[in-house]
Scaffold this motif. Sequence first.
Motif, PDB file in Angstrom:
ATOM      1  N   GLU A 122       0.829  -1.201   0.000  1.00  0.00           N
ATOM      2  CA  GLU A 122       0.000   0.000   0.000  1.00  0.00           C
ATOM      3  C   GLU A 122       0.869   1.259   0.000  1.00  0.00           C
ATOM      4  OE1 GLU A 122      -4.017  -1.432   2.397  1.00  0.00           O
ATOM      5  OE2 GLU A 122      -2.265  -0.712   3.522  1.00  0.00           O
ATOM      6  N   GLU A 154       3.891   1.565  -1.364  1.00  0.00           N
ATOM      7  CA  GLU A 154       4.430   1.737  -2.710  1.00  0.00           C
ATOM      8  C   GLU A 154       3.373   2.293  -3.655  1.00  0.00           C
ATOM      9  OE1 GLU A 154       7.497   1.499  -3.832  1.00  0.00           O
ATOM     10  OE2 GLU A 154       8.149   1.090  -1.769  1.00  0.00           O
ATOM     11  N   LEU A 155       2.151   1.844  -3.493  1.00  0.00           N
ATOM     12  CA  LEU A 155       1.069   2.363  -4.332  1.00  0.00           C
ATOM     13  C   LEU A 155       0.814   3.842  -4.040  1.00  0.00           C
ATOM     14  CD1 LEU A 155      -1.473  -0.623  -4.281  1.00  0.00           C
ATOM     15  CD2 LEU A 155      -0.012   0.116  -6.178  1.00  0.00           C
ATOM     16  N   ARG A 156       0.918   4.231  -2.780  1.00  0.00           N
ATOM     17  CA  ARG A 156       0.746   5.632  -2.442  1.00  0.00           C
ATOM     18  C   ARG A 156       1.861   6.479  -3.057  1.00  0.00           C
ATOM     19  NH1 ARG A 156      -2.588   6.722   2.005  1.00  0.00           N
ATOM     20  NH2 ARG A 156      -1.978   8.898   1.709  1.00  0.00           N
ATOM     21  N   LEU A 190       3.505   5.761  -5.856  1.00  0.00           N
ATOM     22  CA  LEU A 190       3.237   5.853  -7.286  1.00  0.00           C
ATOM     23  C   LEU A 190       2.076   6.806  -7.565  1.00  0.00           C
ATOM     24  CD1 LEU A 190       3.596   2.115  -8.389  1.00  0.00           C
ATOM     25  CD2 LEU A 190       5.183   3.989  -8.824  1.00  0.00           C
ATOM     26  N   GLU A 191       1.072   6.772  -6.698  1.00  0.00           N
ATOM     27  CA  GLU A 191      -0.072   7.671  -6.874  1.00  0.00           C
ATOM     28  C   GLU A 191       0.363   9.126  -6.790  1.00  0.00           C
ATOM     29  OE1 GLU A 191      -4.422   8.630  -4.791  1.00  0.00           O
ATOM     30  OE2 GLU A 191      -2.949   7.346  -3.789  1.00  0.00           O
TER      31      GLU A 191
END
Length: 220
Positions: free
Chosen positions: A149, A151-153, A155-156
């Motif tokens: 989560e 890493e996704l934040r 990238l976001e």
Amino acid sequence: MLPSASSLLAIVSTLMVLTQAVKFDLPAALSDRTDTTQRCLSQFVAKDTQVLITVNTGEGYNQRIDLEVSQDGPVPNVYTRKRDLQHSFANAFDTISEGLVTMCFTNTLDEGFVESSLYSRWVEVDMNIGAEAMDYKLLAKSEKLDPLELELRKLEKVVQEIVEEMNYLKTREALMRDTNESTNERVKWFSIGSILTLVCLGFWQIAYLRHYFRRKRLID
């Protein structure tokens, strides 16, 4: 036209690969000659953007490294002045306007010493902007995010900045197009006015010469 998701991911990956610190040797000079050995690094940063500057310095006997971080613009801003950097230093700030953020380093040699190539200290600078400057460890702790989560934040946030940058460039392109069209319109009317002026001047010269020659009885 916005790029596809795969294009954005490719851009993000490229940016993450290219992000790295800059390391250089900074020679020492006496206090009255520090401007000649000053080393500056610059990076364009948009308004209201978080910036994190991390500096590491090597050992150096009888040498003092000073740092000044500023940004150009209608009203220049000075964000940081740090005297006598020791080992490591970090500073975070939000930009007040858009422009070049410049980091200038000076290495001053103590009085009583003679300048020599032996007197220098290495400096390592890492400048993180926007998403790179965020404290993700604190974010993960406060929101209890697992590694995926987090890493996704990341990238976001990076993708969001890329989209904002593209919108900014689109706006600048529209302003530039309007400026070009306005300039072309002014040049057109200036050219028309110049041609009419030359034509009128030509007719006036012809009329004047004809009147002059008739007065001198050179022509009927």
